[in-house]
Design an enzyme around this catalytic site. Structure first.
Site, short mmCIF file in Angstrom:
data_model
loop_
_atom_site.label_atom_id
_atom_site.label_comp_id
_atom_site.label_asym_id
_atom_site.label_seq_id
_atom_site.Cartn_x
_atom_site.Cartn_y
_atom_site.Cartn_z
N HIS A 1 0.84 -1.19 0.00
CA HIS A 1 0.00 0.00 0.00
C HIS A 1 0.88 1.25 0.00
O HIS A 1 2.06 1.21 0.35
CB HIS A 1 -0.91 0.02 1.23
CG HIS A 1 -1.43 -1.33 1.62
ND1 HIS A 1 -2.17 -2.10 0.76
CD2 HIS A 1 -1.32 -2.04 2.78
CE1 HIS A 1 -2.50 -3.24 1.37
NE2 HIS A 1 -1.98 -3.22 2.59
N GLY B 1 19.13 18.65 13.53
CA GLY B 1 17.88 18.26 14.19
C GLY B 1 17.85 18.53 15.68
O GLY B 1 16.94 18.05 16.38
#
Length: 707
Positions: free
Chosen positions: A83, A507
């Protein structure tokens, strides 16, 4: 939980879609509950799992050419289990933005590649909150409950309008009697009676008209207050991502659209609508006088409507253009004023002036086109009115000459037709205002229809202790943006002092934003004391977390008010104690007004170091259990930094502290130092332990700073 197995793609997709709708997910719990055989979620299990998260999920079959009309993101279901999430469609370029569950990254597919992967099955997903939000979205229908709420006032306005229309109906009859009876029979006594009666009617008409305007303005002002209050509350409740993705000028321009709505509500347009509602009574009386003349008036109405329908789309496009140019000007002005020091320091005033002149010329040109078109529209309405007047006069004169109508009846008819046409003309001339307010409602809806941070159903947990856990964190700021944090796992114990270092863009600051719940990670969990922050009330959390940034903003208030911003009634002793810890008490005491000194807009009356120390005091005054310093001391002079570092032991006592810094000397005494690179933790340990590794990034950064 790591989603690398193909059979887990469905669960991974459900996690991402749930977090898109601000719903916290525990993947392990879902897997244990719905994936009983360990082979991944089938379609039925997937829909049940979505339902357990209070998501509205529905499987549909859609042809590719119908995908443009569905709500995204949606899950493209494949029988082989591979998917993927469809997030955006570019219909013109025939391109599809998907989130690839296998690579954990967004991809852009061409039409042919998408067709090869798409098998016609989709799962549409929506949260209950989003469905309710769509039903309650801000548009013209928002005013209906407000009208119902103040129905008593509007009923009073309607009653006053009825009396005004009755008086408007009586006045032409007086003129008819004077022309046909008094003048013919020389009835002076009758004339005196009619004159007195007419004067009384006029007096009552003036009083009632003023009363109606007052009542209407009073009720619309209440609606205006409610709308303004709702707008500001909603604006402050929007997530931080809303403001980061929009220019300040755009947001300000949208908020200022409230002025257009206010002017429309308090203007004459809505009272003209009330007057227009009574036109049927006037038409009945006019038909009694002369069906032929009434048909002339009725026949003119389609021309008024047709002209308005013709001009409206063009006017709306030009109003859109005017708003866009105005928003550009607003953004440029805000940017210029905010960056005035940089502009003057670089001596780029001529370039900025040139840009402003060009943008201003574009705005004025757009405004001129709107005014020109509005004038054409108004003149068109006037032209129709004049033509109708000429036809009415010509036909009415013929009817008088032929004896079918008296002179008094003709005059009365003209007065009645004026009562019918006047509100029509006013509405036609005010069509520009209606178009403008339609644009304003749409623009304001961009703010009011944007989803706020979700508080409903969130847990207000007990006072936090300070344990922080990052578990399998993957995060990016936008679905099509690069990954900022990738597979981050970190545990911070209560009372631990953690230093975080690394190159720019690694980050570091993003970690602290996740702690403050400004964002929810794409994958993984952020836990405080074992509680998932996705389930926590953001306000509850932020009240217990102190944050000091590199660039802090002070409000245009006193120093005392800025330090005690979260609790204005705070005792002075606590404020002074926090200021002493931050090294701010000495310079504050030297000011003439002391703690009552007004700092100016954004703290303009203070130096950068002074502003920073007040910001540190503000973060400390509530005694937060978690304290974050994000490059907090980089803007301080050495003396101020020395004071802070000297007090650091007292500052850190009894709380978890996270210090983000580029200068390694700031974190060398931390209990543990985390080294980040490209969104991952590459090293961690004490200062001496990290220096012992000659191949480590920390050792490399230390060498650079030592030089």
């Amino acid at each position: 939980m790591d989603f690398y197995r193909e059979e887990d793609y469905g669960l991974y997709a459900l996690t991402i879609l749930a977090q898109y709708h601000n719903i916290a997910v525990n993947p392990e719990e879902l897997k244990h509950k719905f994936d009983l055989e360990g082979k991944g979620l089938d379609l039925t299990a997937w829909l049940l799992a979505a339902k357990s998260l209070e998501l509205k999920a529905k499987q549909v079959k859609k042809a590719i050419d119908r995908l443009a009309f569905i709500a995204l993101p949606a899950l493209v279901w494949r029988e082989d289990g591979k998917h993927f999430i469809l997030t955006k469609i570019d219909n013109e370029a025939k391109k599809y933005l998907i989130f690839d569950l296998e690579t954990h990254n967004p991809r852009i597919l061409e039409q042919a590649e998408f067709e090869s992967l798409y098998q016609g099955k989709l799962i549409l997903v929506a949260s209950r909150a989003s469905i309710v939000g769509k039903l309650a979205k801000f548009d013209f229908t928002w005013f209906i409950p407000a009208v119902i709420k103040y129905r008593k006032i509007f009923i009073e306005t309607l009653i006053v309008s009825i009396f005004l229309q009755i008086f408007a109906l009586i006045t032409p009859l007086f003129f008819q009697v004077v022309m046909d009876k008094v003048l013919v029979h020389r009835g002076f006594s009758t004339l005196n009676v009619i004159t007195v009666a007419l004067a009384i009617v006029v007096l009552f008409e003036i009083v009632l008209n003023g009363l109606r305007t007052y009542i209407f303005a009073h009720s619309t002002s209440r609606i205006d207050v409610e709308l303004g209050a709702r707008l500001f509350r909603h604006l402050l409740a929007l997530p931080i991502s809303y403001f980061e993705n929009r220019r300040v000028g755009d947001t300000v321009a949208r908020v200022r659209e409230l002025d257009q709505i206010r002017n429309f509500l308090t203007g004459q347009a809505l009272t003209s609508v009330l007057d227009l509602m009574f036109s049927f009574i006037f038409f009945a009386v006019m038909w009694y006088y002369s069906p032929k003349l009434t048909l002339v008036i009725l026949g003119s109405l389609p021309f008024y409507m047709g002209w308005s329908i013709f001009i409206s789309p063009i006017l709306r496009r030009r109003l859109d253009e005017k708003f866009a140019r105005g928003a550009d000007n607003q953004s440029f002005l805000v940017e210029s004023v905010t960056a005035i020091n940089t502009i003057k320091a670089l001596a780029v005033t001529p370039q900025m002036t040139n840009t402003w002149d060009k943008q201003l010329a574009s705005y004025v040109s757009a405004g001129f086109r709107v005014t020109t078109l509005a004038t054409i529209g108004q003149q068109g309405v006037q032209f129709i009115q004049k033509v109708v007047m000429v036809i009415t006069l010509w036909l009415g004169a013929h009817l008088v000459i032929s004896g079918d109508l008296s002179i008094g009846q003709l005059i009365a008819f003209n007065m009645l037709s004026g009562q019918v046409i006047a509100p029509v003309i006013r509405l036609a001339q005010l069509w520009q205002d209606f178009q403008q307010v339609g644009i304003s409602v749409t623009r304001l809806g961009d703010v009011l229809n944007s989803p706020t941070e979700s508080y409903q159903g969130k847990l207000a947990l007990p006072e936090i202790k300070g344990d922080i856990t990052f578990r399998n964190i993957r995060f990016r700021y936008k679905p099509d943006a690069p990954v900022i944090l990738n597979d981050v796992n970190l545990s911070i114990q209560q009372g631990e002092v953690i230093g975080i270092v690394g190159r720019s863009g690694s980050g570091k600051s993003t970690l602290t934003k996740l702690i403050q719940r400004f964002y929810i990670p794409e994958n993984g969990q952020v836990l405080i004391d074992g509680h998932d922050l996705a389930l926590a009330d953001p306000n509850w959390l932020r009240r217990q977390v102190g944050v000091v940034l590199q660039d802090n903003v002070l409000l245009n208030r006193s120093i005392r008010d800025n330090i005690a911003l979260a609790d204005p009634g705070m005792p002075m002793e606590k404020i002074v104690h926090a200021a002493k810890l931050a090294g701010a008490h000495e310079f504050i005491s030297e000011l003439r007004e002391g703690y009552n000194t007004i700092v100016g807009e954004q703290g303009a009356g203070l130096s950068g170091g002074q502003r920073q120390r007040i910001a540190i005091a503000r973060a400390l005054v509530n005694n937060p259990k978690i304290l974050i310093f994000d490059e907090a001391t980089s803007a301080l002079d050495y003396e101020s930094e020395h004071i802070i570092m000297r007090n650091m032991h007292q500052i850190c006592k009894g709380r978890t502290v996270i210090i983000i810094a580029h200068r390694l000397s700031t974190v060398k005494n931390a209990d543990r130092i985390i080294v980040m690179e490209k969104g991952q933790i590459v090293e961690q340990g004490k200062h001496k332990e990290l220096l012992a590794d000659p191949n480590g990034l920390y050792h490399y950064l230390h060498q650079l700073q030592s030089e």
